[in-house]
Design a protein around this motif. Structure first.
Motif, short mmCIF file in Angstrom:
data_model
loop_
_atom_site.label_atom_id
_atom_site.label_comp_id
_atom_site.label_asym_id
_atom_site.label_seq_id
_atom_site.Cartn_x
_atom_site.Cartn_y
_atom_site.Cartn_z
N ILE A 119 0.86 -1.18 0.00
CA ILE A 119 0.00 0.00 0.00
C ILE A 119 0.90 1.23 0.00
N PHE A 120 0.65 2.11 -0.96
CA PHE A 120 1.31 3.41 -0.98
C PHE A 120 0.35 4.42 -0.39
N CYS A 121 0.73 4.99 0.75
CA CYS A 121 -0.05 6.05 1.37
C CYS A 121 0.93 7.16 1.73
N ARG A 122 1.30 7.91 0.71
CA ARG A 122 2.41 8.85 0.86
C ARG A 122 1.93 10.30 0.78
N ASN A 123 2.36 11.06 1.77
CA ASN A 123 2.13 12.51 1.78
C ASN A 123 0.65 12.89 1.80
N ILE A 124 -0.15 12.06 2.44
CA ILE A 124 -1.56 12.37 2.65
C ILE A 124 -1.87 12.43 4.14
N MET A 125 -1.20 11.59 4.94
CA MET A 125 -1.47 11.54 6.37
C MET A 125 -1.12 12.87 7.05
N ILE A 126 -0.22 13.64 6.47
CA ILE A 126 0.16 14.91 7.09
C ILE A 126 -1.00 15.90 7.16
N TYR A 127 -2.06 15.65 6.40
CA TYR A 127 -3.22 16.54 6.42
C TYR A 127 -4.27 16.10 7.44
N PHE A 128 -4.01 14.96 8.14
CA PHE A 128 -4.94 14.44 9.13
C PHE A 128 -4.37 14.62 10.53
#
Length: 294
Positions: A235-244
């Motif tokens: 799973i690629f979950c890159r540079n999205i969690m920083i907005y949560f």
């Protein structure tokens, strides 16, 4: 959202005021109360945390929606949204407040790791790109599959999701400026892209052998149900969690875990650290995680 997520939300100012009282001209009325409502609504809808200083771009992006509807007050626009929870305009609202900074083979150290992980796989490889944006990341994954698996790549699949439907439409088209594609090495450019001619001069299109491996789907990581099923090799979950916020990050990571194969790999962004957020994953290397042993 992988990735969330070339536009950065920069904030908006109350009409006629900024900071301690310096005046700037605004043709639309945005009050502090309006901005607070916007922050609450995008958090409820997409989990995005808008900081107080992110005001100027909020004004810029949403002003287009107000003008489209012939409105002059943000309060009227927000009231219309809240009266119609299933309105199509919610999609435009969310699209305006998401970030789509991406590039082909961004954070390049991840792709050799992916290649090593899948090289000996005999079952069809399945990879989820959870923040697909305008497509550069999932297409980079698909290129890696073709380079690594050869003819076996035809059985592989990349599920590419994002909350931003405008970005997904661009991703499906698979057409990019040639100056963006030229950053890749010549071998990849010749193998994986078609050069535009005539009215398409200056553009390049992803070749069908690449695009056929990728399925684009709209998906909100905050939705109670995800329209995808495991199990994924990566799973690629890159540079999205920083907005949560941390609570939202933890919930998403817990939901990732059962969708992964026992030896699956989770790829995070360069500024993200999941080690202190969830015990479902353990750090393997630079922004790369494995499932934690039970």
């Amino acid at each position: 959202m992988g990735g969330v997520l070339s536009r950065h939300i920069e904030g908006a100012v109350e009409a006629g005021q900024w900071g301690s009282g310096s005046q700037i001209e605004r043709d639309l009325i945005l009050t502090d109360a309006d901005f607070t409502r916007i922050r609450e609504l995008i958090y409820q809808r997409a989990g995005i945390v808008l900081a107080e200083h992110k005001r100027e771009m909020v004004y810029s992006r949403l002003a287009k929606r107000l003008r489209h509807h012939g409105l002059t007050r943000f309060s009227d626009y927000l009231s219309r949204l809240e009266r119609q929870p299933d309105a199509k305009e919610w999609e435009a609202f969310t699209n305006a407040l998401t970030t789509n900074l991406t590039a082909f083979f961004r954070e390049a150290h991840h792709f050799p790791l992916l290649a090593d992980h899948i090289r000996e796989k005999r079952d069809p490889v399945r990879i989820w790109c959870a923040a697909a944006s305008t497509g550069e990341e999932p297409y980079s994954i698909a290129m890696t599959l073709l380079e690594t698996l050869g003819s076996r790549a035809a059985q592989a699949r990349v599920i590419a999701t994002d909350i931003d439907t405008d970005a997904l439409n661009k991703a499906r088209a698979g057409v990019y400026p040639q100056e963006q594609v030229r950053k890749l090495d010549d071998v990849r450019v010749k193998r994986f892209f078609q050069k535009g001619t005539g009215r398409h001069d200056g553009l390049a299109r992803i070749r069908p052998e690449v695009s056929s491996l990728v399925e684009f789907l709209p998906l909100n990581l905050l939705a109670p149900q995800w329209a995808i099923k495991g199990s994924f090799d990566a799973i690629f979950c890159r540079n999205i969690m920083i907005y949560f916020d941390k609570e939202t990050q933890s919930k998403i990571l817990r939901r990732f875990a059962p969708l992964m194969k026992p030896d699956g790999i989770l790829f995070a962004g360069h500024s993200e650290n999941f080690s202190y957020i969830s015990d479902a994953f353990k750090l393997r290397g630079q922004t790369v995680y494995n499932l934690a042993k039970k």
